[in-house]
Design a protein around this motif. Sequence first.
Motif, PDB file in Angstrom:
ATOM      1  N   GLU A  54      -3.145 -20.123  -8.777  1.00 53.55           N
ATOM      2  CA  GLU A  54      -2.692 -20.139 -10.170  1.00 53.55           C
ATOM      3  C   GLU A  54      -1.367 -19.411 -10.353  1.00 53.55           C
ATOM      4  OE1 GLU A  54      -5.599 -18.492 -12.744  1.00 53.55           O
ATOM      5  OE2 GLU A  54      -6.997 -20.170 -12.536  1.00 53.55           O
ATOM      6  N   GLN A  55      -1.117 -18.429  -9.491  1.00 52.96           N
ATOM      7  CA  GLN A  55       0.089 -17.633  -9.651  1.00 52.96           C
ATOM      8  C   GLN A  55       1.347 -18.366  -9.197  1.00 52.96           C
ATOM      9  OE1 GLN A  55      -2.242 -13.990  -7.769  1.00 52.96           O
ATOM     10  NE2 GLN A  55      -0.342 -13.303  -8.740  1.00 52.96           N
ATOM     11  N   ALA A  56       1.142 -19.456  -8.434  1.00 51.85           N
ATOM     12  CA  ALA A  56       2.287 -20.270  -7.984  1.00 51.85           C
ATOM     13  C   ALA A  56       3.366 -19.423  -7.314  1.00 51.85           C
ATOM     14  CB  ALA A  56       2.872 -21.059  -9.155  1.00 51.85           C
ATOM     15  N   LEU A  57       2.947 -18.607  -6.355  1.00 49.98           N
ATOM     16  CA  LEU A  57       3.871 -17.731  -5.649  1.00 49.98           C
ATOM     17  C   LEU A  57       4.614 -18.496  -4.557  1.00 49.98           C
ATOM     18  CD1 LEU A  57       1.357 -14.783  -5.147  1.00 49.98           C
ATOM     19  CD2 LEU A  57       3.274 -14.802  -6.762  1.00 49.98           C
ATOM     20  N   PRO A  58       5.730 -17.929  -4.071  1.00 48.63           N
ATOM     21  CA  PRO A  58       6.356 -18.457  -2.853  1.00 48.63           C
ATOM     22  C   PRO A  58       5.343 -18.393  -1.710  1.00 48.63           C
ATOM     23  CG  PRO A  58       7.802 -16.861  -3.921  1.00 48.63           C
ATOM     24  CD  PRO A  58       6.500 -16.820  -4.651  1.00 48.63           C
ATOM     25  N   ALA A  59       5.518 -19.256  -0.717  1.00 44.37           N
ATOM     26  CA  ALA A  59       4.497 -19.443   0.316  1.00 44.37           C
ATOM     27  C   ALA A  59       4.113 -18.129   1.000  1.00 44.37           C
ATOM     28  CB  ALA A  59       4.982 -20.455   1.350  1.00 44.37           C
ATOM     29  N   ALA A  60       5.111 -17.353   1.391  1.00 41.87           N
ATOM     30  CA  ALA A  60       4.808 -16.121   2.125  1.00 41.87           C
ATOM     31  C   ALA A  60       4.027 -15.148   1.251  1.00 41.87           C
ATOM     32  CB  ALA A  60       6.108 -15.464   2.604  1.00 41.87           C
ATOM     33  N   ASP A  61       4.398 -15.038  -0.010  1.00 41.58           N
ATOM     34  CA  ASP A  61       3.686 -14.138  -0.916  1.00 41.58           C
ATOM     35  C   ASP A  61       2.275 -14.643  -1.180  1.00 41.58           C
ATOM     36  OD1 ASP A  61       5.961 -12.621  -1.042  1.00 41.58           O
ATOM     37  OD2 ASP A  61       6.725 -13.642  -2.828  1.00 41.58           O
ATOM     38  N   ALA A  62       2.125 -15.952  -1.288  1.00 41.83           N
ATOM     39  CA  ALA A  62       0.798 -16.528  -1.501  1.00 41.83           C
ATOM     40  C   ALA A  62      -0.111 -16.228  -0.320  1.00 41.83           C
ATOM     41  CB  ALA A  62       0.904 -18.040  -1.721  1.00 41.83           C
ATOM     42  N   LEU A  63       0.439 -16.336   0.891  1.00 39.40           N
ATOM     43  CA  LEU A  63      -0.374 -16.043   2.077  1.00 39.40           C
ATOM     44  C   LEU A  63      -0.758 -14.572   2.110  1.00 39.40           C
ATOM     45  CD1 LEU A  63       0.984 -18.123   5.090  1.00 39.40           C
ATOM     46  CD2 LEU A  63      -1.058 -18.452   3.698  1.00 39.40           C
ATOM     47  N   GLN A  64       0.203 -13.712   1.835  1.00 40.13           N
ATOM     48  CA  GLN A  64      -0.127 -12.292   1.827  1.00 40.13           C
ATOM     49  C   GLN A  64      -1.217 -11.993   0.799  1.00 40.13           C
ATOM     50  OE1 GLN A  64       2.986  -9.453   0.615  1.00 40.13           O
ATOM     51  NE2 GLN A  64       1.917  -7.927   1.850  1.00 40.13           N
ATOM     52  N   ALA A  65      -1.111 -12.611  -0.357  1.00 36.72           N
ATOM     53  CA  ALA A  65      -2.095 -12.353  -1.414  1.00 36.72           C
ATOM     54  C   ALA A  65      -3.487 -12.832  -1.004  1.00 36.72           C
ATOM     55  CB  ALA A  65      -1.655 -13.038  -2.706  1.00 36.72           C
ATOM     56  N   VAL A  66      -3.576 -14.025  -0.447  1.00 37.74           N
ATOM     57  CA  VAL A  66      -4.895 -14.566  -0.113  1.00 37.74           C
ATOM     58  C   VAL A  66      -5.488 -13.827   1.085  1.00 37.74           C
ATOM     59  CG1 VAL A  66      -4.322 -16.409   1.516  1.00 37.74           C
ATOM     60  CG2 VAL A  66      -6.200 -16.713  -0.116  1.00 37.74           C
ATOM     61  N   ILE A  67      -4.635 -13.355   1.976  1.00 36.22           N
ATOM     62  CA  ILE A  67      -5.142 -12.588   3.120  1.00 36.22           C
ATOM     63  C   ILE A  67      -5.695 -11.243   2.646  1.00 36.22           C
ATOM     64  CG2 ILE A  67      -4.406 -11.337   5.191  1.00 36.22           C
ATOM     65  CD1 ILE A  67      -2.561 -13.715   5.815  1.00 36.22           C
ATOM     66  N   ARG A  68      -5.034 -10.658   1.645  1.00 35.85           N
ATOM     67  CA  ARG A  68      -5.577  -9.434   1.052  1.00 35.85           C
ATOM     68  C   ARG A  68      -6.947  -9.683   0.437  1.00 35.85           C
ATOM     69  NH1 ARG A  68      -2.308  -4.788  -1.860  1.00 35.85           N
ATOM     70  NH2 ARG A  68      -0.618  -4.448  -0.380  1.00 35.85           N
ATOM     71  N   GLU A  69      -7.029 -10.747  -0.350  1.00 36.50           N
ATOM     72  CA  GLU A  69      -8.306 -11.072  -0.990  1.00 36.50           C
ATOM     73  C   GLU A  69      -9.379 -11.336   0.062  1.00 36.50           C
ATOM     74  OE1 GLU A  69      -9.040 -11.030  -4.135  1.00 36.50           O
ATOM     75  OE2 GLU A  69      -7.035 -10.607  -4.902  1.00 36.50           O
TER      76      GLU A  69
END
Lengths: 206, 206
Positions: free
Chosen positions: A86-101
């Motif tokens: 939903e946050q529509a982040l850049p790819a690298a940031d999206a990966l970092q976020a989902v890996i944290r979760e």
Amino acid sequence: MTLEPSPAQPHATSGRTAPRELIFDAATRLFGERGYTGTTMRDIAKAVGILPGSLYAHIHSKDAVLLEIIESGVDRFNAAADRVEEQALPAADALQAVIREHLRIVAENPQRTLVVFHQWRFLDEPHRSRLRTKRRHYEEFFSHTVRAGVADGEFDAGLDIKVTVLGVLGALNWTPEWYSAEGPASPDQIADSLTASLLRGLHRRA
Amino acid sequence: MTLEPSPAQPHATSGRTAPRELIFDAATRLFGERGYTGTTMRDIAKAVGILPGSLYAHIHSKDAVLLEIIESGVDRFNAAADRVEEQALPAADALQAVIREHLRIVAENPQRTLVVFHQWRFLDEPHRSRLRTKRRHYEEFFSHTVRAGVADGEFDAGLDIKVTVLGVLGALNWTPEWYSAEGPASPDQIADSLTASLLRGLHRRA
DNA sequence: CCAACATACAAACGATTGTTTAACATGGGC
DNA sequence: GCCCATGTTAAACAATCGTTTGTATGTTGG
């Protein structure tokens, strides 16, 4: 109706943990340690502190317990992926976020994660197919994200996307095998170390 | 006695596969699919085409079969790591080499690899401890290699070595979960794609 | 030809499996 | 003070578990 200061509900969320919850906690731990087929109803009953037959006042069957454990686990991962998407982040940031979760979910209950990843084989149809679809939904978030990162030049165009995604998922899916709450690093710290390795690689930058 | 064009030796390596080998092949496949506790001796016997009791003319016990499958599997990985170590390659080349070997072993028999990675929990002591030590030997090859790569400047000094190694091992240990011999890519191609992702990372080089 | 061996079958063993049943306790709401 | 829901025990069920036994059948080396 009179006032109810401390209702002491019969089967709601009261002070003492509900017996049904105790059963699911014990089953999760045992299924994670010995596997579904390696755990007996008598094992679970002993862990809870009641007799085997008493379990069936709270649960339908052994299979139903496994299904509920796995489904609730998978749903957590998908909810996390949807939240990040939903946050529509850049790819690298999206990966970092989902890996944290991902690592937060693992850290919250490594045993349940182990059950989710390994014991789905013992579900009977049509539940197994349905859960497989749910797991695929999680994996597709990674595929889409990596593909988007390549498309807009953020990631290396030479990547084998399929293998890369499976590699990342492998690294993540293996974490409950070695994660320990007693370790010095927090889940977020581990996630960021892992993200750094995966995104930037091992090689030293020139 | 008349001529024997096809000797049909009783228990040597003849044309027909030895029954003992058939049993181990069936057990490996079934242990990989349904797990050790999810597989019965009757399942194995049916897969081989004999009655359950007849198994015991060839094997000692169910536990002994599991032990032999796991030990032979672990030994392959360690032999591969030792072979690579002897070559004393630069860290990146050593990793590429061992990842290639790893995927060849997985590709040769993914089911056996699954048994090695997941069913060791059902070994009883002291075998479980001994096998754990053997697995640790394999993991230490990766630790030493990454550490050496950082020491001589080949790898990024900012790496969390422990997490990085566990990430790489996770990616590798997860491969038998998705590898398919029917897939278009060869084991070496998959290994090199994976090596590229892990060593160079996902990010595009400036 | 025969003793020895490898392999197979048929049947059964005691133990354990998931689950059901009937009877008994307990405690709060009317 | 009674009633009903909830939760427990004790006992048992048929099915299945890993394994053993006794016996039969070939096949082979001497």
